[in-house]
Design a protein around this motif. Structure first.
Motif, PDB file in Angstrom:
ATOM      1  N   LYS A  53       0.842  -1.201   0.000  1.00 36.55           N
ATOM      2  CA  LYS A  53       0.000   0.000   0.000  1.00 36.55           C
ATOM      3  C   LYS A  53       0.872   1.245   0.000  1.00 36.55           C
ATOM      4  N   THR A  54       0.382   2.286  -0.664  1.00 39.20           N
ATOM      5  CA  THR A  54       0.990   3.611  -0.546  1.00 39.20           C
ATOM      6  C   THR A  54      -0.067   4.503   0.084  1.00 39.20           C
ATOM      7  N   LEU A  55       0.254   5.088   1.227  1.00 38.17           N
ATOM      8  CA  LEU A  55      -0.711   5.917   1.947  1.00 38.17           C
ATOM      9  C   LEU A  55      -0.481   7.370   1.562  1.00 38.17           C
ATOM     10  N   LYS A  56      -1.485   7.935   0.894  1.00 37.48           N
ATOM     11  CA  LYS A  56      -1.391   9.312   0.426  1.00 37.48           C
ATOM     12  C   LYS A  56      -2.318  10.184   1.250  1.00 37.48           C
ATOM     13  N   GLY A  57      -1.834  11.359   1.635  1.00 37.34           N
ATOM     14  CA  GLY A  57      -2.683  12.245   2.427  1.00 37.34           C
ATOM     15  C   GLY A  57      -1.929  13.445   2.936  1.00 37.34           C
ATOM     16  N   HIS A  58      -0.663  13.243   3.252  1.00 37.02           N
ATOM     17  CA  HIS A  58       0.136  14.386   3.706  1.00 37.02           C
ATOM     18  C   HIS A  58       0.498  15.258   2.517  1.00 37.02           C
ATOM     19  N   PHE A  89      -4.911  -1.483   7.516  1.00 37.68           N
ATOM     20  CA  PHE A  89      -5.536  -2.624   6.819  1.00 37.68           C
ATOM     21  C   PHE A  89      -6.363  -2.130   5.630  1.00 37.68           C
ATOM     22  N   THR A  90      -7.003  -0.974   5.776  1.00 35.19           N
ATOM     23  CA  THR A  90      -7.863  -0.442   4.718  1.00 35.19           C
ATOM     24  C   THR A  90      -7.202   0.726   3.987  1.00 35.19           C
ATOM     25  N   GLY A  91      -6.202   1.337   4.624  1.00 35.49           N
ATOM     26  CA  GLY A  91      -5.591   2.526   4.033  1.00 35.49           C
ATOM     27  C   GLY A  91      -6.356   3.794   4.372  1.00 35.49           C
ATOM     28  N   ASN A  92      -7.413   3.676   5.168  1.00 37.35           N
ATOM     29  CA  ASN A  92      -8.227   4.848   5.515  1.00 37.35           C
ATOM     30  C   ASN A  92      -7.581   5.709   6.584  1.00 37.35           C
ATOM     31  N   LYS A  93      -7.856   7.020   6.483  1.00 37.18           N
ATOM     32  CA  LYS A  93      -7.411   7.937   7.529  1.00 37.18           C
ATOM     33  C   LYS A  93      -8.526   7.959   8.577  1.00 37.18           C
ATOM     34  N   LEU A 338       3.636   7.317   2.740  1.00 36.90           N
ATOM     35  CA  LEU A 338       4.040   6.198   3.593  1.00 36.90           C
ATOM     36  C   LEU A 338       3.798   4.949   2.764  1.00 36.90           C
ATOM     37  N   LYS A 339       4.680   3.978   2.912  1.00 38.37           N
ATOM     38  CA  LYS A 339       4.502   2.738   2.153  1.00 38.37           C
ATOM     39  C   LYS A 339       4.541   1.556   3.107  1.00 38.37           C
ATOM     40  N   LEU A 340       3.690   0.568   2.825  1.00 35.39           N
ATOM     41  CA  LEU A 340       3.643  -0.646   3.642  1.00 35.39           C
ATOM     42  C   LEU A 340       4.153  -1.800   2.809  1.00 35.39           C
TER      43      LEU A 340
ATOM     44  N   ILE B  57       4.310 -14.503   4.260  1.00 34.41           N
ATOM     45  CA  ILE B  57       2.914 -14.401   4.696  1.00 34.41           C
ATOM     46  C   ILE B  57       2.018 -14.818   3.534  1.00 34.41           C
ATOM     47  N   SER B  58       1.098 -15.737   3.805  1.00 30.12           N
ATOM     48  CA  SER B  58       0.202 -16.186   2.729  1.00 30.12           C
ATOM     49  C   SER B  58      -0.757 -15.059   2.378  1.00 30.12           C
ATOM     50  N   ALA B  59      -1.213 -15.046   1.131  1.00 25.28           N
ATOM     51  CA  ALA B  59      -2.107 -13.982   0.661  1.00 25.28           C
ATOM     52  C   ALA B  59      -3.349 -13.871   1.526  1.00 25.28           C
ATOM     53  N   SER B  60      -3.882 -15.020   1.961  1.00 29.95           N
ATOM     54  CA  SER B  60      -5.130 -15.004   2.728  1.00 29.95           C
ATOM     55  C   SER B  60      -4.941 -14.424   4.125  1.00 29.95           C
ATOM     56  N   SER B  61      -3.728 -14.508   4.669  1.00 33.83           N
ATOM     57  CA  SER B  61      -3.535 -13.971   6.020  1.00 33.83           C
ATOM     58  C   SER B  61      -2.726 -12.684   6.016  1.00 33.83           C
ATOM     59  N   ASN B  62      -2.613 -12.038   4.844  1.00 33.26           N
ATOM     60  CA  ASN B  62      -1.838 -10.811   4.759  1.00 33.26           C
ATOM     61  C   ASN B  62      -2.730  -9.593   5.007  1.00 33.26           C
ATOM     62  N   PRO B  63      -2.583  -8.916   6.146  1.00 40.52           N
ATOM     63  CA  PRO B  63      -3.495  -7.817   6.484  1.00 40.52           C
ATOM     64  C   PRO B  63      -3.336  -6.600   5.575  1.00 40.52           C
ATOM     65  N   PHE B  64      -2.188  -6.451   4.931  1.00 42.40           N
ATOM     66  CA  PHE B  64      -1.945  -5.255   4.129  1.00 42.40           C
ATOM     67  C   PHE B  64      -2.259  -5.449   2.661  1.00 42.40           C
ATOM     68  N   LYS B  65      -2.449  -6.704   2.255  1.00 41.52           N
ATOM     69  CA  LYS B  65      -2.681  -6.969   0.841  1.00 41.52           C
ATOM     70  C   LYS B  65      -4.087  -6.513   0.473  1.00 41.52           C
ATOM     71  N   ASP B  66      -4.210  -5.766  -0.604  1.00 43.90           N
ATOM     72  CA  ASP B  66      -5.537  -5.333  -1.064  1.00 43.90           C
ATOM     73  C   ASP B  66      -6.307  -6.547  -1.523  1.00 43.90           C
ATOM     74  N   LYS B  67      -7.476  -6.752  -0.902  1.00 46.62           N
ATOM     75  CA  LYS B  67      -8.291  -7.907  -1.284  1.00 46.62           C
ATOM     76  C   LYS B  67      -9.070  -7.558  -2.544  1.00 46.62           C
TER      77      LYS B  67
END
Lengths: 342, 73
Positions: A53-58, A89-93, A338-340, B57-67
């Motif tokens: 994810k790339t978190l954009k907002g700043h 997890f969602t990228g939401n602010k 920010l990048k995850l 980390i498997s795709a199914s248990s990856n909290p940061f991966k966009d589903k």
């Protein structure tokens, strides 16, 4: 005047003697090396993490970030004058905290998740309650005579700060007053890290030294030298028995606390950029170090080899963090993103 | 105007503090690197299976991966 000079000469002689004693004691236990100890350990191979994810907002440079203890929320600070709290997890602010002073250099999440703190060139550490309907300033800790470079909560009632005035300070959040002032560095304090048991903490400063402090006694227990420029980043190895530092001298070092000396260094002739930040993976095997060269380089902590790189930022990586569950790495940059990665 | 005496005793106080600090640091019991480095190695090895960045980390248990959502056509 002669009496003073004699006293100074005697003290200098004692000082030199003690330094020699310390060096001899360190040499006496220097019977091996990390490469010796790690000889039989399998290589980790190439570590290739993906950008998730790339978190954009700043809207301006990001200077600091800190994970919440829940490994899901994260707070970032930018010189656009805002703190942003993210759901990674969602990228939401989730929350935006407007700052009185835009010149922020540090940010911290309290372990409870109820409070965040920030500070910078205003020389203050401001604590906010983010669980209120809108973020509410709880305390303005105002006593440092230099910039706030780093802050970390022990709990909702105590916070530790590091300052450009060369001191670190333990504050009581209920009274807003200083409890203990830690003096010993002779350069700006740039970074600090708390031990897991919260009995000690480590600091890195512009005097190129790292120091271990007893949190309750207020005393400096150990001093680690070797770097040749400012130490910008510092972290405990997860066992609590070693300390990793990152410096403007373009290297990282691991110091063992019980041997009281450096056991391995992390540098590469092709890497000519200062280290701004660092974080360790949960086993301590991987060091994620953010550099001025726009990358976060990954080091094998035991073998001292570069094993990977997180590339993608368009400017200096200013902050790096791994959450408590170890599920990823977050990098923050002067490019405002920010990048995850994992 | 500060007397020369006051100025130099400030230096003495500072030098004494440095000596006191060095005494504290000199008094520490140091442990051989052969033992401490082995402990650090052992810690890494003991915890490698619970280090997701090492194990993957498997795709199914990856909290940061966009589903990505599934669409049944």
């Amino acid at each position: 005047m002669a009496a003073e000079k004699a006293e100074m000469d005697a003290l200098k002689k004692e000082c030199d003697g003690l330094r020699a004693q310390i060096e001899a004691a360190r040499k006496a236990v220097n019977d091996s090396s990390m490469s010796g100890a790690a000889g039989g350990v399998a290589s980790v191979g190439r570590v290739q993490l993906k950008l998730r994810k790339t978190l954009k907002g700043h809207l301006a440079k990001i200077y600091a970030m800190h994970w919440s203890a829940d490994s899901r929320q994260m707070v970032s600070a930018s010189q656009d004058g805002k703190l942003l709290i993210w759901d990674t997890f969602t990228g939401n602010k989730l929350v935006a905290v407007p700052l009185k002073s835009a010149w922020v250099m540090s940010v911290a999440f309290a372990p409870s998740g109820n409070l965040v703190a920030s500070g910078g060139l205003d020389n203050m550490c401001t604590v906010y309650n983010i669980k209120a309907a809108s973020p509410k300033t709880l305390r303005e800790l105002d006593a440092h005579t230099g910039y706030l470079s780093c802050c970390r909560f022990l709990s909702d009632s105590e916070i530790l700060t590091a300052s450009g005035d060369t001191t670190c300070c333990l504050w009581d959040l209920e009274t807003g007053k200083q409890k203990i002032i830690f003096t010993n560095h002779i350069g700006d304090c740039m970074s600090l890290a708390l031990s897991g048991d919260m009995n000690t903490f480590i600091s890195g400063a512009c005097d190129s030294l790292a120091k271990l402090w007893d949190l309750r006694e207020g005393t400096c227990k150990q001093t680690f030298s070797g770097h040749t420029s400012d130490i910008n980043a510092i972290s405990f190895f997860p066992s609590g028995n070693a300390v990793i530092t990152g410096s403007d001298d373009c290297s990282c070092k691991m110091y063992d606390l019980r041997s009281d000396q450096e056991v391995i260094g992390y540098q590469d002739t092709s890497l000519n950029a200062g280290v701004t930040s660092l974080a360790l993976s949960n086993s301590g095997r991987l060091i994620f170090a953010g550099y001025d060269d726009f990358n976060c380089h990954i080091w094998d902590s035991l073998k001292g080899e570069k094993v990977g790189v997180l590339s993608g930022h368009d400017n200096r990586v200013s902050c790096t963090g791994v959450p408590e569950d170890g599920m990823g790495v977050c990098t923050g940059s002067w490019d405002s993103f920010l990048k995850l990665w994992n | 105007m500060m007397s020369g005496r006051t100025c130099s005793s400030g230096h003495v106080v500072q030098a004494q503090k440095l000596v006191d600090q060095l005494r504290v640091e000199a008094g520490m019991e140091r442990i051989k690197i052969s033992l401490t480095a082995a402990d650090l190695v052992r810690f890494c090895q003991d915890h490698r299976r619970s280090d997701p960045l090492l194990t993957g980390i498997s795709a199914s248990s990856n909290p940061f991966k966009d589903k990505k959502t599934c669409r049944l056509l």
